[in-house]
Design a protein around this motif. Structure first.
Motif, short mmCIF file in Angstrom:
data_model
loop_
_atom_site.label_atom_id
_atom_site.label_comp_id
_atom_site.label_asym_id
_atom_site.label_seq_id
_atom_site.Cartn_x
_atom_site.Cartn_y
_atom_site.Cartn_z
N ALA A 192 28.54 1.37 17.20
CA ALA A 192 28.30 1.73 15.81
C ALA A 192 27.23 0.87 15.18
O ALA A 192 26.40 1.35 14.38
N ALA A 193 27.22 -0.42 15.52
CA ALA A 193 26.22 -1.32 14.93
C ALA A 193 24.82 -0.97 15.40
O ALA A 193 23.88 -0.89 14.61
N LEU A 194 24.64 -0.77 16.70
CA LEU A 194 23.30 -0.53 17.23
C LEU A 194 22.73 0.82 16.79
O LEU A 194 21.51 0.96 16.66
N GLN A 195 23.58 1.80 16.54
CA GLN A 195 23.04 3.08 16.10
C GLN A 195 22.91 3.16 14.59
O GLN A 195 22.35 4.12 14.07
N ALA A 196 23.34 2.12 13.87
CA ALA A 196 23.21 2.12 12.41
C ALA A 196 21.83 1.69 11.94
O ALA A 196 21.47 1.91 10.79
N ARG A 197 21.05 1.06 12.80
CA ARG A 197 19.72 0.59 12.45
C ARG A 197 18.67 1.44 13.17
O ARG A 197 18.99 2.23 14.07
N THR A 198 17.42 1.29 12.78
CA THR A 198 16.33 1.96 13.48
C THR A 198 15.56 0.93 14.31
O THR A 198 15.81 -0.28 14.23
N TYR A 199 14.60 1.42 15.11
CA TYR A 199 13.87 0.57 16.04
C TYR A 199 12.38 0.81 15.87
O TYR A 199 11.93 1.96 15.75
N ALA A 218 11.14 -3.20 20.38
CA ALA A 218 11.92 -2.22 19.62
C ALA A 218 12.85 -2.90 18.62
O ALA A 218 13.02 -2.43 17.48
N PHE A 219 13.47 -4.01 19.00
CA PHE A 219 14.43 -4.68 18.13
C PHE A 219 13.76 -5.43 16.98
O PHE A 219 14.44 -5.87 16.05
N GLY A 220 12.46 -5.61 17.00
CA GLY A 220 11.79 -6.37 15.96
C GLY A 220 11.87 -5.71 14.60
O GLY A 220 12.28 -4.56 14.45
#
Length: 412
Positions: free
Chosen positions: A307-314, A399-401
């Motif tokens: 849930a956390a990783l799909q809540a943000r964009t890249y 991507a994570f930046g």
């Protein structure tokens, strides 16, 4: 463990808070500060450890909403007020409170928990990773000038009573939240923390002051600060203590910093907590005369990895399988496939079917990179992330930046 853990009752708050003060070596706080923290305490999210009638441990959480890369604002558990009495150390109390707290966070459906650490070494074993840093500046205004952009002179500055212009300040702050990861969207009541100014804690400085920046009658920025006057044999050498500066555009921001650096009878501007990419560093004529220093600030823990990783964009397309280690929250253990870009993301289980992992890391490293402030390449260089597919570290790190460095503007 000999102590009993139970939810904090309103009648127990004074003893519970006194236990916290003693653990941190704090003399009794001002009435104003105690009243504020009592009003903000969410007893249903607070834990007390009791040995008979004595409170020997504390832990709490605030229901925050915090921005993440891409502009989404997530329901987040802001962990706070954690302490164990010196008489009850090494009995598993902290671990028990962290266990109960993270189980509660998960049950509430909050994918992320955050905290600020009194001692950085404590919380890594519970899955919290350093996710943001703060910048301290001591600007020697007797030797440093500011190069401001065109239009700065057109911004109107005026003094205002901090509390009286609270709604205008909060409106500016609210418009800034989505653009910088890590900023809390302040819930009602938290604006009181920003103007809390007990006389006994000013250390010789003035009462809190406020200047608004206006354009065409609209408030487009503000500065909160205090002035500590000092005099030596060569004359005045006061210090401007910056508490908060926000603005909606570069011109208003420059106008506020120029004002702070040009207050009569002062020669230093001290800003204790600024973003590491604060534009003011590019306004000053000599950054060395600003004595920049960086320290750790916000710690992040992913309670629900998917849930956390799909809540943000890249910020770049990413398709990577992560082999996640999480002994403290074992529901996160295993392989996750993250697919995302600047428009959105998905993150699903990839344990079935023999899917090969591209990267192996613990949930602590995921917490560190989550807000975009710590490069995955840096963690890999320290041996904390293992690359299982050639090139995966560089791809995922990009991507994570985040375009803006994460920043926590105030404590909790």
């Amino acid at each position: 463990m000999t102590a009993e853990l139970r939810e904090l009752g309103q009648s127990d708050w004074e003893q519970w808070y006194a236990t916290l003060e003693r653990a941190f070596g704090v003399l009794a706080e001002s009435r104003e500060k105690r009243e504020l923290w009592r009003d903000l305490t969410e007893c249903e999210r607070s834990i007390g450890a009791w040995d008979g009638d004595a409170c020997v441990g504390t832990a709490g959480a605030f229901s925050f909403r915090v921005s993440v890369p891409g502009g989404a604002v997530l329901d987040t558990a802001a962990v706070t007020m954690v302490s164990v009495a010196a008489t009850h150390r090494r009995r598993g109390l902290l671990t028990a409170m962290m266990r109960r707290q993270l189980d509660d966070v998960r049950a509430r459906g909050e994918a992320v928990a955050i905290l600020t650490a009194s001692e950085p070494a404590i919380y890594g074993r519970f899955g919290y990773g350093t996710a943001s840093y703060s910048l301290r500046l001591d600007i020697d205004t007797s030797r440093v000038g500011l190069a401001v952009p065109p239009g700065t002179d057109e911004v109107r500055l005026r003094y205002a009573v901090p509390v009286e212009v609270g709604p205008a300040r909060e409106a500016v702050y609210a418009r800034r939240v989505a653009g910088r990861p890590g900023m809390p969207a302040r819930r009602p009541g938290w604006e009181r923390l920003i103007t809390l100014d007990p006389p006994g804690e000013r250390d010789g400085a003035s009462p809190q002051q406020c200047v608004l920046a206006e354009r065409d009658g609209e408030v487009v920025g503000y500065a909160l600060f205090a002035v500590k006057p000092e005099w030596g044999v060569q004359g005045p050498s006061g210090t401007v203590r910056v508490q908060d500066v926000e603005a909606l555009d570069p011109v208003a921001y420059a106008a506020l910093w120029r004002f702070l650096c040009d207050i009569d009878l002062t020669s230093t501007v001290l800003a204790m907590n600024r973003p590491v990419d604060d534009p003011v560093v590019q306004l000053v004529s000599d950054v060395r005369r600003c004595d920049p220093r960086v320290r750790d600030a916000l710690y992040v823990r992913l309670v629900d990895v998917g849930a956390a990783l799909q809540a943000r964009t890249y910020q770049a397309p990413v398709d990577v399988v992560l082999d996640v280690e999480d002994a403290f929250c074992p529901w996160n253990e295993g392989r996750w496939r993250l697919v995302g870009d600047a428009k959105g993301a998905s993150c699903e289980r990839a344990d079935a079917g023999g899917t090969a992992a591209d990267l192996a890391l613990s949930v602590r490293e995921l917490g560190s990179v989550y807000l975009g402030g710590v490069p995955l390449t840096q963690l890999a260089g320290a041996g904390r992330v293992r690359e299982l597919r050639r090139g995966a570290v560089a791809e995922a790190s990009l991507a994570f930046g985040s375009a803006a460095a994460p920043w926590l503007p105030h404590s909790f």
